[in-house]
Structures are given as C-alpha cells and as structure tokens.
Design an enzyme around this catalytic site. Structure first.
Site, short mmCIF file in Angstrom:
data_model
loop_
_atom_site.label_atom_id
_atom_site.label_comp_id
_atom_site.label_asym_id
_atom_site.label_seq_id
_atom_site.Cartn_x
_atom_site.Cartn_y
_atom_site.Cartn_z
N ASN A 391 0.82 -1.20 0.00
CA ASN A 391 0.00 0.00 0.00
C ASN A 391 0.86 1.26 0.00
O ASN A 391 0.99 1.92 -1.03
CB ASN A 391 -0.94 -0.03 1.22
CG ASN A 391 -1.88 1.16 1.24
OD1 ASN A 391 -1.83 2.03 0.37
ND2 ASN A 391 -2.72 1.22 2.24
N ASP A 392 1.48 1.56 1.13
CA ASP A 392 2.23 2.82 1.26
C ASP A 392 3.26 3.03 0.16
O ASP A 392 3.47 4.14 -0.30
CB ASP A 392 2.95 2.86 2.62
CG ASP A 392 1.97 3.04 3.76
OD1 ASP A 392 0.85 3.51 3.50
OD2 ASP A 392 2.33 2.69 4.90
#
Lengths: 464, 94
Positions: A391-392
C-alpha cells in the site's frame, strides 16, 4: 605455532570477505557461501590446535548440540518466517558475546590478558564494551523476534519520559563501565551487562512492526560490533575483521532501508511511528468515498487482455503465503503472451530483500524481478499493475502531499499505468496510517479478500 | 599500547573493506547477506573455544560451553539457511 595460527586466521578473514563479495550477483553467491563455510572451518580448526585447548569433550558436545539445533531449524523454517529467524539468530550471537566476555573476565590467563584481579584497564574496557553491546543485541533481538513472530503487538509501545529514561540509563551504563574498569569486580561486570540488557529491551519496544527492516539491520550491525569488542579483548584480528565487516554491513543495510522510507535513522530509532491510532483515523476518512471493486473474473479478464503486466508485492503477500499461487497465475499469463515482470520496493516486507527471497522460492527467475530505479519509468507504458498486499509504497501522496507522514519516500509509480489492481484484505490505510488516493481513482479496481485466494480465483478464471 | 594501535589499524581497514564490499552486493540478495553475516559473526566461537579448552573446571568453562552451543546454532543455521535461499535464485530458462 603462534605465527602459523595468525596466518590461518588471516586466511579465514580473507575467505569471509570473499563470501560477502560473492553476493554481488546470484551466479557467484553460492560459491561465496562455500568460501564462508571454509573460512569458518579454518578458524575453528586453527583454534582447536592452539596449546590452550586441552580437553575436547565439552567442545565436541557443544558443537554437536548447537549444530543439530541450528541445522534442524534452518532446514524446517518457512521462507515467510525468515525475518524472525534472523532476529532470533542475532540474539544468540549477542548472548554468546556476553558469555565469552564473562569467560574472559573469570579466566583471563587463558586469553593471555593477565590474572584475575590484575587485568589491564584496556582489556577491561574492551570486555565491557563486548558484553554491553552483546547484551543490547540479545534483548533487542528478542523484542524484534516477538514483534515479527506476532507474540507481542507490532504497535509501538511508548510512554512518557521514555527517551529521558533511556538517556539516563545510558549514562548510568557508562558510569558502571568506568567503575568496572577501575575496580574489576564481578558485581560491576554483571551490573553493566544487566543494565545493557534492559536498555536493549527499552530501545526496541517503541519501534513499530513495519520499521523492522531497519531494526533487524541495525541489530545485525550490533552483533558485528559485539564480535569486534570481543576481538579487541582477545587481541584476535580475525574477530576484529569479521566484526567490522558485519558491523558495516548492518549499518549500510539500515541506511538503505531508511533511505527507502525517506526517514532519518534517528527518527526510526526514536520510534512511535505508525500503529493503530493512526490507522483508525485513516479508516474514518476512507469510509465515505466510493471505490470500484471487482472480483477474480474481472482481474483475469483485464490481465489476459493486457500486453504488459507488472506485479508489485508487499508484506501482505508474505502473510497470505501467496507467492506460489501468484507465480502460477503469472505463468498462465505468460503462456497467453502477456509480458509479466515484478517490481520490488526496497522496504517491501519485513527485512531487506524479503520479497526477492519469496519470489525466488516460488521459482520466479531473478531476471524478471526489478528494483525500483530499474522499473519506475516503465509504469507509464504498462497496461495493468497488480499490487498484492502492498500500500504505502505505491501511494502518490509521498510525492504530492507535503503534510503526509510518508512525504518524500520514493514510491513505485504505479499511478502512471493504464489501470491498477489492488489485492487487499480491506480498504484500511497502510502502516503509515495514510489513506491511499489511488484506491479512489477511476482506473483502479480493488480486489478485496485474501491474496492467495484471489490469485487462485484468477487462475481458475484464466483457465476457462 | 602498541598492540591496541595495531588492532585499531586492522579495525579501520576492515571497516573500509566492508563498506566497499557491501555496497557491491545486489539488493536482491540482501536477505542472504543478513543470514550470512549472521553466520560469520558467530566466529566469536573462537573466543568460546578458548574458554572451554582448559582442563580445569570452572565458571569460565561453563560460560564458554554455553557460548560454543549458541554460536554453533548460528553457524550451522546461518550457513544452511543462506544456502537454501541461494539455491532458489535461478535465471530464466530460455
């Protein structure tokens, strides 16, 4: 005899350098490991031939017991559990360093550093450094192991005056080292060791699970410096060389990991980054916005009609053990003449190089696996990006939003691709607690559910 | 003092060797790098052997024995797990 052993230790040190040098490419790496093993055998045999070794019973027993345990663990361990295994191994090096320092203190004549009660002050300082760094490595690694294994919560544990307490204990530790060097009593030796043990524990608890790549590298470095400390105590060049190699290796890895997150080493070490509070805040915002979600059939349709697909794996892939299903899925796509490649972010996973090992385990050829700099420009010409459990590291906020906690972090620029598929368990924010703008874009499709089940679903659908 | 200076020389040079050798390691092999450095740092078994070696039995011998065991776990475990990892890195079959 003396000269002979010095030469043998030097050979062993050179072999260790060659072992590390071998890792510059996968082709030479296996030979490198053989160098490493040879270096170790030379070091042990040379030591056993020293006149100070008079009885062999306990030595053989110790090597047999330890060797059997080490071998069976190493053969059984699953590749997804590597980070905690490495952490556990670091703790053993730390404890061994404490034990050797203690042994040298109790029987200094065996090491040629004077007699009990009249050890030279330089040796006492070296001994206390070896023991203190060893103890910090030991307890710190145990906490890292607990967090990685899930025995303790991966959230940072913080409390008031934490850094003040650590600094205070650090000063006390230095004072005890000085007292020990002046008085050389047993109480001060164990006092400083226990103090270092507590410090190791305290400095790791405020660091969250996703910062573990830095922590594991840092503890790797510490285990090297501990070996150095012992090397100085024993006046043994081999230990000094090896310790310095390992110490700089861990330090460089920590640096690479910090750079991969655009965070300073200090801010990682001070901890408190990430955790549940932030994630909850992230969820509140995301709930109100619509996202496009699809199922395995949609994903299969999109990918088999694409010309090029890039896979972006993250820690979620490791958790779901999805690497084998993922590889199978990619094999089918390749048969359908889709160009499939993999993109690895430096901090994906829980230790440096974690994703590379998992993909290699699933038989993905390493020349299809590309690092961030090598692939980032290609996203613009990619049809579909399949993000699995990450994600990040794909969040464009890192480039655009200067208020974001991950601002400045280098990301895989998947937003440039024609479409992006996210295989994720939920819409939850990433570790850094930031919502990912990409989830809400028109050309993004969310694939909710377990990553492995999703890959298997796509395989079924592709087979039809 | 001369002893310490000679040791410091070796120490500083080894750090430089380490610095350049480690930067040449490919990022794909960073995990095996960690496990192999872990294995070779267990070379402190050398210090442990010297503690167990003397015929006389004492606290130093017991501590040495524990250290030999711990280091042996690491040496065997570290090299084997590194070998397992490296076996998996294969090139594309043409």
């Amino acid at each position: 005899m003396e000269n002979y052993s010095i030469f043998a230790y030097l050979t062993s040190g050179v072999f260790f350098i060659l072992a590390l040098r071998g890792l510059s490419s996968p082709e030479t790496a296996r030979r490198g490991n053989i160098y490493g093993i040879s270096g170790m055998i030379i070091a042990i045999v040379t030591t056993l031939l020293l006149p100070v070794i008079e009885s062999y019973v306990l030595i053989v027993l110790g090597i047999l017991i330890g060797g059997a345990i080490g071998t069976s663990i190493a053969l059984k361990i699953q590749m997804t559990a590597l980070p905690q295994l490495i952490a556990a191994f670091h703790s053993l090096v730390g404890l061994a360093a404490v034990m050797v320092a203690g042994a040298a203190f109790h029987n200094p004549s065996a090491y040629g550093i004077g007699d009990s009660g009249s050890i030279p002050i330089a040796s006492l300082i070296e001994m206390s450094l070896g023991s203190a760094i060893g103890a910090i490595t030991f307890s710190g690694s145990i906490i890292a192991f607990g967090k990685l294994q899930g025995i303790m919560s991966g959230n940072p544990i913080t409390f008031k005056f934490q850094h003040f307490l650590n600094a205070f204990l650090g000063i006390v530790l230095i004072s005890v080292v000085i007292l020990f060097s002046l008085n050389q009593t047993q109480n001060f030796f164990w006092g400083l060791t226990i103090l270092a043990f507590i410090i190791g524990f305290l400095i790791i608890i405020p660091i969250g699970a996703a910062d573990m790549p830095v922590v594991v590298s840092m503890l790797n470095s510490y285990s090297g410096w501990a070996a150095c400390g012992i090397g100085f105590t024993l006046s043994n060049n081999l230990l000094i060389i090896t310790g310095a190699l390992v110490g700089s290796s861990g330090a460089i890895l920590s640096y690479v990991m910090c750079k991969g997150m655009n965070r300073s080493f200090i801010s990682v070490i001070l901890g408190g980054f990430g955790g549940e509070d932030l994630v909850v805040k992230g969820n509140k915002i995301t709930e109100q916005r619509p996202v496009k979600s699809g199922d395995a059939n949609d994903a299969a349709f999109m990918m088999q009609n694409a010309e090029s697909v890039v896979i972006v794996p993250g820690y979620g892939m490791a958790v779901a053990q999805a690497q084998h299903a993922l590889k199978e899925m990619c094999d089918i796509l390749k048969k359908k003449e889709v160009n499939v490649r993999y993109a690895i972010h430096p901090v994906a996973g829980r230790m440096p190089g974690h994703m590379n090992v998992l993909l290699a385990e699933a038989n993905v050829p390493y020349d299809e696996v590309l690092e961030l700099e090598a692939i980032n420009r290609d996203f613009a010409s990619t049809d579909v990006v399949f993000v699995i459990g990450a994600n990040d590291i794909t969040n464009p906020a890192a480039k655009t939003d200067s208020q974001s906690p991950i601002y400045g972090m280098p990301i895989l620029e998947v937003e440039n691709a024609k479409s992006v598929l996210f295989s994720k368990r939920s819409l939850g924010a990433g570790y850094a607690g930031v919502e990912n703008e990409l989830f809400f874009r028109d050309n993004t499709m969310m694939l909710f559910g377990d990553a492995k089940a999703m890959c298997e679903g796509i395989i079924n659908s592709l087979g039809k | 003092m001369e002893h310490l200076l000679q040791e410091l020389t070796v120490f500083i040079l080894a750090i430089f060797v380490g610095y350049y050798v480690i930067w040449s390691v490919t990022p794909a092999l960073h995990s095996p790098l960690m496990s192999v450095t872990n294995a070779i740092s267990s070379v402190i078994i050398v210090g442990a052997l010297i503690a167990v070696g003397p015929a006389l039995f004492g606290i130093s011998k017991i501590m040495g024995f524990i250290a030999v065991m711990l280091a042996a776990v690491n040496i065997f475990g570290g090299f084997i797990v590194t070998q397992r990892m490296l076996q998996m890195f294969k090139k594309k079959k043409k």
